[in-house]
Enzyme design. Structure first.
Site, mmCIF file in Angstrom:
data_model
loop_
_atom_site.group_PDB
_atom_site.id
_atom_site.type_symbol
_atom_site.label_atom_id
_atom_site.label_comp_id
_atom_site.label_asym_id
_atom_site.label_seq_id
_atom_site.Cartn_x
_atom_site.Cartn_y
_atom_site.Cartn_z
ATOM 1 N N ASN A 1 5.895 -3.861 -9.774
ATOM 2 C CA ASN A 1 5.391 -3.355 -8.502
ATOM 3 C C ASN A 1 5.616 -4.429 -7.442
ATOM 4 O O ASN A 1 5.314 -5.603 -7.676
ATOM 5 C CB ASN A 1 3.885 -3.052 -8.604
ATOM 6 C CG ASN A 1 3.604 -1.879 -9.522
ATOM 7 O OD1 ASN A 1 4.377 -0.927 -9.568
ATOM 8 N ND2 ASN A 1 2.508 -1.940 -10.253
ATOM 9 N N HIS B 1 5.242 -10.025 -12.015
ATOM 10 C CA HIS B 1 4.920 -9.681 -13.400
ATOM 11 C C HIS B 1 5.601 -8.377 -13.762
ATOM 12 O O HIS B 1 5.694 -7.459 -12.957
ATOM 13 C CB HIS B 1 3.412 -9.584 -13.615
ATOM 14 C CG HIS B 1 2.695 -8.769 -12.587
ATOM 15 N ND1 HIS B 1 2.388 -9.256 -11.335
ATOM 16 C CD2 HIS B 1 2.237 -7.502 -12.618
ATOM 17 C CE1 HIS B 1 1.769 -8.329 -10.647
ATOM 18 N NE2 HIS B 1 1.660 -7.240 -11.393
ATOM 19 N N HIS C 1 5.401 -5.166 -16.101
ATOM 20 C CA HIS C 1 4.527 -4.353 -16.952
ATOM 21 C C HIS C 1 5.387 -3.719 -18.051
ATOM 22 O O HIS C 1 6.451 -3.156 -17.763
ATOM 23 C CB HIS C 1 3.916 -3.187 -16.159
ATOM 24 C CG HIS C 1 2.966 -3.558 -15.071
ATOM 25 N ND1 HIS C 1 1.598 -3.492 -15.219
ATOM 26 C CD2 HIS C 1 3.173 -3.957 -13.793
ATOM 27 C CE1 HIS C 1 1.003 -3.839 -14.082
ATOM 28 N NE2 HIS C 1 1.947 -4.114 -13.204
HETATM 29 P P1 AMP Z 1 -0.145 -4.996 -10.328
HETATM 30 O O1 AMP Z 1 -1.149 -3.973 -9.875
HETATM 31 O O2 AMP Z 1 1.236 -4.475 -10.516
HETATM 32 O O3 AMP Z 1 -0.188 -6.236 -9.456
HETATM 33 O O4 AMP Z 1 -0.600 -5.418 -11.775
HETATM 34 C C1 AMP Z 1 -1.568 -6.389 -12.022
HETATM 35 C C2 AMP Z 1 -2.064 -6.133 -13.408
HETATM 36 O O5 AMP Z 1 -2.726 -7.292 -13.873
HETATM 37 C C3 AMP Z 1 -3.069 -4.982 -13.506
HETATM 38 O O6 AMP Z 1 -2.600 -4.015 -14.422
HETATM 39 C C4 AMP Z 1 -4.357 -5.665 -13.960
HETATM 40 O O7 AMP Z 1 -5.101 -4.853 -14.853
HETATM 41 C C5 AMP Z 1 -3.824 -6.909 -14.639
HETATM 42 N N1 AMP Z 1 -4.738 -8.030 -14.649
HETATM 43 C C6 AMP Z 1 -5.438 -8.515 -13.606
HETATM 44 N N2 AMP Z 1 -6.177 -9.582 -13.986
HETATM 45 C C7 AMP Z 1 -5.917 -9.774 -15.295
HETATM 46 C C8 AMP Z 1 -6.372 -10.708 -16.270
HETATM 47 N N3 AMP Z 1 -7.231 -11.661 -15.965
HETATM 48 N N4 AMP Z 1 -5.905 -10.601 -17.535
HETATM 49 C C9 AMP Z 1 -5.014 -9.637 -17.861
HETATM 50 N N5 AMP Z 1 -4.542 -8.726 -16.984
HETATM 51 C C10 AMP Z 1 -4.993 -8.784 -15.719
#
Ligand code: AMP
Length: 115
Positions: free
Chosen positions: A88, A101, A103
């Site tokens: 994203n 990141h 997914h």
């Molecule tokens: P995005 O919305 O594409 O920026 O994805 C960020 C992702 O990181 C989301 O799916 C969150 O659930 C995940 N996320 C946020 N904080 C953490 C954390 N501390 N540990 C693991 N995943 C996380």
């Protein structure tokens, strides 16, 4: 390291995560709020805020992130049925953590087009 970046802190081991892979360049861990039975996040250790910030020299890194995701999909048992890889970029696409990141989502039927 990005100041107050949660993914930099996970990479450094300063906050906990369920890590599935770690090497000198990348870390993979389970998403804390999974959107599918398999939901893994793959990050570079380097703090790159968005995909818009990628430079040509990042091409090998991004390639290795995709290859790691492929291996993790096989290890999770979703490779044959099917899975999705998503970056994203920025708020309208749903980016909420400002450290790039990848997914990896699988383990259920995934709708298309995404919301
Ligand atoms: P995005 O919305 O594409 O920026 O994805 C960020 C992702 O990181 C989301 O799916 C969150 O659930 C995940 N996320 C946020 N904080 C953490 C954390 N501390 N540990 C693991 N995943 C996380």
């Amino acid at each position: 390291m990005g100041k107050d970046c949660i993914f930099c802190k996970i990479a450094a081991g300063d906050i906990p995560a369920t890590k599935l892979h770690e090497d000198e360049e990348m870390v993979a861990f389970r998403d804390v709020a999974p959107k599918a039975p398999t939901h893994i996040i793959i990050i570079p250790r380097a703090h790159i805020p968005t995909i818009n910030d990628l430079k040509p020299e990042h091409a090998p890194l991004i390639g290795r992130m995709l290859l790691l995701a492929k291996q993790l999909a096989a290890r999770a048992g979703v490779a044959e049925k099917g899975y999705r890889m998503v970056f994203n970029c920025n708020a309208a696409a749903g980016q909420s953590v400002w450290h790039i990141h990848l997914h990896l989502l699988g383990g259920r039927d995934l709708g298309w087009p995404p919301g």
